[in-house]
Design a protein around this motif. Structure first.
Motif, PDB file in Angstrom:
ATOM      1  N   THR A   1      11.412  19.210 -15.287  1.00  0.00           N
ATOM      2  CA  THR A   1      11.900  17.950 -15.849  1.00  0.00           C
ATOM      3  C   THR A   1      13.236  17.652 -15.197  1.00  0.00           C
ATOM      4  O   THR A   1      14.075  18.541 -15.081  1.00  0.00           O
ATOM      5  CB  THR A   1      12.090  18.057 -17.371  1.00  0.00           C
ATOM      6  N   ILE A   2      13.413  16.412 -14.755  1.00  0.00           N
ATOM      7  CA  ILE A   2      14.701  16.032 -14.171  1.00  0.00           C
ATOM      8  C   ILE A   2      15.226  14.778 -14.866  1.00  0.00           C
ATOM      9  O   ILE A   2      14.461  13.974 -15.392  1.00  0.00           O
ATOM     10  CB  ILE A   2      14.623  15.804 -12.646  1.00  0.00           C
ATOM     11  N   GLU A   3      16.535  14.646 -14.874  1.00  0.00           N
ATOM     12  CA  GLU A   3      17.192  13.452 -15.379  1.00  0.00           C
ATOM     13  C   GLU A   3      17.890  12.791 -14.201  1.00  0.00           C
ATOM     14  O   GLU A   3      18.567  13.463 -13.419  1.00  0.00           O
ATOM     15  CB  GLU A   3      18.207  13.812 -16.455  1.00  0.00           C
ATOM     16  N   THR A   4      17.730  11.483 -14.079  1.00  0.00           N
ATOM     17  CA  THR A   4      18.338  10.763 -12.963  1.00  0.00           C
ATOM     18  C   THR A   4      19.605  10.029 -13.415  1.00  0.00           C
ATOM     19  O   THR A   4      19.866   9.914 -14.617  1.00  0.00           O
ATOM     20  CB  THR A   4      17.357   9.737 -12.373  1.00  0.00           C
ATOM     21  N   LYS A   5      20.354   9.526 -12.450  1.00  0.00           N
ATOM     22  CA  LYS A   5      21.572   8.765 -12.755  1.00  0.00           C
ATOM     23  C   LYS A   5      21.264   7.503 -13.547  1.00  0.00           C
ATOM     24  O   LYS A   5      22.098   7.024 -14.306  1.00  0.00           O
ATOM     25  CB  LYS A   5      22.288   8.376 -11.457  1.00  0.00           C
ATOM     26  N   ARG A   6      20.064   6.970 -13.371  1.00  0.00           N
ATOM     27  CA  ARG A   6      19.675   5.752 -14.093  1.00  0.00           C
ATOM     28  C   ARG A   6      19.288   6.040 -15.536  1.00  0.00           C
ATOM     29  O   ARG A   6      18.997   5.125 -16.305  1.00  0.00           O
ATOM     30  CB  ARG A   6      18.494   5.086 -13.389  1.00  0.00           C
ATOM     31  N   GLY A   7      19.238   7.319 -15.917  1.00  0.00           N
ATOM     32  CA  GLY A   7      18.884   7.673 -17.284  1.00  0.00           C
ATOM     33  C   GLY A   7      17.409   7.953 -17.483  1.00  0.00           C
ATOM     34  O   GLY A   7      16.956   8.146 -18.608  1.00  0.00           O
TER      35      GLY A   7
ATOM     36  N   VAL B   1       7.238   9.314 -16.229  1.00  0.00           N
ATOM     37  CA  VAL B   1       8.600   8.790 -16.140  1.00  0.00           C
ATOM     38  C   VAL B   1       8.932   8.102 -17.457  1.00  0.00           C
ATOM     39  O   VAL B   1       8.255   7.157 -17.861  1.00  0.00           O
ATOM     40  CB  VAL B   1       8.741   7.798 -14.956  1.00  0.00           C
ATOM     41  N   LEU B   2       9.976   8.581 -18.125  1.00  0.00           N
ATOM     42  CA  LEU B   2      10.418   8.007 -19.391  1.00  0.00           C
ATOM     43  C   LEU B   2      11.732   7.277 -19.185  1.00  0.00           C
ATOM     44  O   LEU B   2      12.655   7.821 -18.577  1.00  0.00           O
ATOM     45  CB  LEU B   2      10.631   9.107 -20.438  1.00  0.00           C
ATOM     46  N   GLY B   3      11.849   6.069 -19.730  1.00  0.00           N
ATOM     47  CA  GLY B   3      13.119   5.351 -19.712  1.00  0.00           C
ATOM     48  C   GLY B   3      13.288   4.494 -18.486  1.00  0.00           C
ATOM     49  O   GLY B   3      12.353   4.255 -17.764  1.00  0.00           O
TER      50      GLY B   3
ATOM     51  N   GLY C   1      11.243   3.885 -25.192  1.00  0.00           N
ATOM     52  CA  GLY C   1       9.828   3.555 -25.287  1.00  0.00           C
ATOM     53  C   GLY C   1       9.155   3.262 -23.965  1.00  0.00           C
ATOM     54  O   GLY C   1       7.939   3.136 -23.908  1.00  0.00           O
ATOM     55  N   ALA C   2       9.931   3.139 -22.889  1.00  0.00           N
ATOM     56  CA  ALA C   2       9.337   2.864 -21.580  1.00  0.00           C
ATOM     57  C   ALA C   2       8.767   4.165 -21.014  1.00  0.00           C
ATOM     58  O   ALA C   2       9.477   5.136 -20.816  1.00  0.00           O
ATOM     59  CB  ALA C   2      10.384   2.296 -20.638  1.00  0.00           C
ATOM     60  N   LYS C   3       7.445   4.164 -20.800  1.00  0.00           N
ATOM     61  CA  LYS C   3       6.776   5.359 -20.293  1.00  0.00           C
ATOM     62  C   LYS C   3       5.732   4.931 -19.284  1.00  0.00           C
ATOM     63  O   LYS C   3       4.971   3.995 -19.536  1.00  0.00           O
ATOM     64  CB  LYS C   3       6.118   6.103 -21.454  1.00  0.00           C
ATOM     65  N   ARG C   4       5.738   5.604 -18.136  1.00  0.00           N
ATOM     66  CA  ARG C   4       4.713   5.289 -17.145  1.00  0.00           C
ATOM     67  C   ARG C   4       4.271   6.577 -16.454  1.00  0.00           C
ATOM     68  O   ARG C   4       5.045   7.514 -16.289  1.00  0.00           O
ATOM     69  CB  ARG C   4       5.198   4.264 -16.131  1.00  0.00           C
TER      70      ARG C   4
ATOM     71  N   VAL D   1      20.779  14.208 -11.862  1.00  0.00           N
ATOM     72  CA  VAL D   1      21.894  14.635 -12.696  1.00  0.00           C
ATOM     73  C   VAL D   1      21.641  16.041 -13.238  1.00  0.00           C
ATOM     74  O   VAL D   1      22.539  16.884 -13.262  1.00  0.00           O
ATOM     75  CB  VAL D   1      22.109  13.658 -13.879  1.00  0.00           C
ATOM     76  N   PHE D   2      20.402  16.300 -13.669  1.00  0.00           N
ATOM     77  CA  PHE D   2      20.090  17.543 -14.369  1.00  0.00           C
ATOM     78  C   PHE D   2      18.649  17.931 -14.079  1.00  0.00           C
ATOM     79  O   PHE D   2      17.777  17.063 -13.984  1.00  0.00           O
ATOM     80  CB  PHE D   2      20.290  17.321 -15.877  1.00  0.00           C
TER      81      PHE D   2
END
Length: 133
Positions: A25-31, A54-56, A60-63, A76-77
């Motif tokens: 799982t990764i977190e991007t700068k865009r959240g 991909v969440l966010g 609620g945005a999920k694809r 980011v993480f």
């Protein structure tokens, strides 16, 4: 810190390469949160992920995407699998710290034909080889 010397890749990069084939799982700068199968990791932390969710960044945005390429500068993480805690890389680091950078036994040793030549030369010096004459 380098795993085996000053001119090699560091611990985080080696750990990422060890995680290839696992779900991360990764977190991007865009959240965005991206979870999927890590197919390939590059030395600049660019990641190629397959079967990703991909969440966010909006709630609620999920694809679902078949594959996604995430540039290392956008990360980011990263959450890696727990099984990597026992990766063989950590044994090398422990040995490296304990013995001041000396390679583990058998690493860098001659193998195959080179080992046979070195063994015969050593036996000749010790007088244990019958040889010619």
């Amino acid at each position: 810190m380098s795993v085996v010397g000053n001119n090699r890749v560091g611990i985080p990069i080696v750990l990422l390469h060890d995680a290839e084939g696992a779900v991360i799982t990764i977190e991007t700068k865009r959240g965005e949160l991206i979870r999927g199968l890590l197919f390939e990791a590059e030395d600049m932390m660019n990641l190629y992920i397959k079967k990703a969710v991909v969440l966010g960044p909006k709630p609620g945005a999920k694809r679902l995407v078949d594959q996604i390429y995430v540039r290392g500068t956008e990360i980011v993480f990263i959450v890696l699998p727990e099984m990597l805690r026992h990766a063989p890389m950590f044994d090398r680091i422990t040995h490296w710290r304990k013995h001041g950078g000396a390679p583990p036994e058998g690493v860098g040793a001659a193998v195959g034909q080179a080992a046979a030549i070195l063994r015969k030369a050593s036996e000749r010096r010790q007088g244990g080889f019958g040889g010619r004459g």
